[in-house]
Design a protein around this motif. Structure first.
Motif, PDB file in Angstrom:
ATOM      1  N   LYS A 134       0.969  -1.099   0.030  1.00 28.45           N
ATOM      2  CA  LYS A 134      -0.008   0.158  -0.010  1.00 28.45           C
ATOM      3  C   LYS A 134       0.795   1.264   0.058  1.00 28.45           C
ATOM      4  CE  LYS A 134      -3.407   2.376   2.747  1.00 28.45           C
ATOM      5  NZ  LYS A 134      -4.322   2.417   3.945  1.00 28.45           N
ATOM      6  N   GLN A 177       1.871   4.538  -2.799  1.00 25.22           N
ATOM      7  CA  GLN A 177       1.406   5.997  -2.464  1.00 25.22           C
ATOM      8  C   GLN A 177       2.470   7.080  -2.734  1.00 25.22           C
ATOM      9  OE1 GLN A 177      -0.009   5.999   1.861  1.00 25.22           O
ATOM     10  NE2 GLN A 177       1.065   7.752   2.087  1.00 25.22           N
ATOM     11  N   ASN A 231       3.189  10.732  -1.835  1.00 23.62           N
ATOM     12  CA  ASN A 231       3.308  11.604  -0.836  1.00 23.62           C
ATOM     13  C   ASN A 231       3.718  13.088  -1.408  1.00 23.62           C
ATOM     14  OD1 ASN A 231       2.803  10.346   1.358  1.00 23.62           O
ATOM     15  ND2 ASN A 231       4.470   9.019   1.188  1.00 23.62           N
ATOM     16  N   GLN A 245       8.999   7.523   3.847  1.00 23.10           N
ATOM     17  CA  GLN A 245       8.552   6.324   2.781  1.00 23.10           C
ATOM     18  C   GLN A 245       9.859   5.726   2.062  1.00 23.10           C
ATOM     19  OE1 GLN A 245       6.639   7.490  -0.855  1.00 23.10           O
ATOM     20  NE2 GLN A 245       5.250   5.648  -1.098  1.00 23.10           N
TER      21      GLN A 245
END
Length: 273
Positions: free
Chosen positions: A98, A102, A104, A113
């Motif tokens: 997930k 993503q 950001n 991350q």
């Protein structure tokens, strides 16, 4: 002049293919001592930067996400750690994929991350698809926050480092008298005797190898000290012939799908001072 590696230094907080922690640990005497400024056009995990702990530095890499991570730690390490602790609490198979997909917006969230994926993906490998999306599968590591982490100290060290994202010439072209350039371009040593140039085209083209050599020659003319790493291959030896002392060093390889593919590989260091 040889370098004395400091015992209390920041360990690289990233795992990086081709990282030079082995070089700084085992062959610290190859490095120039006390330069006015360290210049790294291919900083990667920063093993040499953290090992030498220079007072000033120019750190450059083509990987914009990597440089963003350093910048975020430099500017706001507390927020990076805050996000990283959240990832640590939530780490799982589902969470990994997930977060991998993503997008950001903030520097700090992107940095956390990046660190999370680096620490939990397969062998710390960085790879993106044609769309520029990180696509390395999850590995076996589950530790996200490390006991050795000291992002406050790293942030303080980065205070005097200029961070650049882009072609290696951005950093090397600034080298002058008193500077020490450590150039560690991307290369593989697994095909030293089997299509070396062709296999490396996807990592760092031969034209780029020539551009790098030429750029380093100009830096030397301006008075900079230069140390280059590369694969120990006849084509590379010919490329750097006459520039400095060419040495062959051995190093272990641990990034491979199975233990039988790991072993000792030969690498080249060109000392131009």
């Amino acid at each position: 002049m040889n370098i004395e590696i400091k015992k209390e230094v920041n360990l690289p907080f990233l795992k990086w293919a081709g990282g030079k922690r082995w070089l700084i640990d085992k062959y610290g005497d190859k490095f120039f001592s006390n330069p006015d400024r360290l210049i790294e056009p291919f900083v990667g995990s920063g093993a040499v930067y953290f090992g030498l702990s220079p007072k000033r530095a120019i750190l450059c890499d083509k990987n914009a996400d990597l440089i963003n991570t350093y910048q975020a730690i430099k500017d706001d390490w507390q927020t990076v750690v805050k996000h990283l602790k959240i990832h640590d609490r939530n780490h799982s198979y589902e969470y990994y994929y997930k977060l991998r997909s993503q997008k950001n917006r903030s520097y700090a969230a992107k940095a956390a991350q990046f660190i999370y994926l680096n620490r939990t993906c397969w062998n710390g490998l960085y790879r993106v698809n044609r769309k520029g999306e990180f696509n390395v599968p999850m590995g076996s590591k589950t530790k996200v926050v490390m006991d050795t982490d000291d992002f406050e100290k790293i942030s303080k060290q980065l205070t005097n480092a200029k961070l650049l994202s882009g072609d290696f010439t951005l950093a090397i072209n600034q080298a002058k008298q008193g500077d020490f350039v450590f150039a560690d371009p991307p290369y593989t040593v697994k095909h030293n005797n089997n299509g070396f140039v062709k296999y490396n085209e996807g990592l760092f083209s031969w034209d780029d190898q020539i551009r790098l050599r030429d750029s380093l020659q100009e830096a030397i003319k301006r008075g900079a000290k230069v140390l280059v790493t590369n694969a120990y291959h006849s084509s590379v030896r010919s490329l750097y012939q006459g520039m400095g002392e060419i040495m062959k060093l051995n190093r272990p390889s641990i990034i491979a799908a199975n233990s039988s593919a790991r072993g000792i590989y030969e690498e080249m260091v060109i000392k131009c001072y």
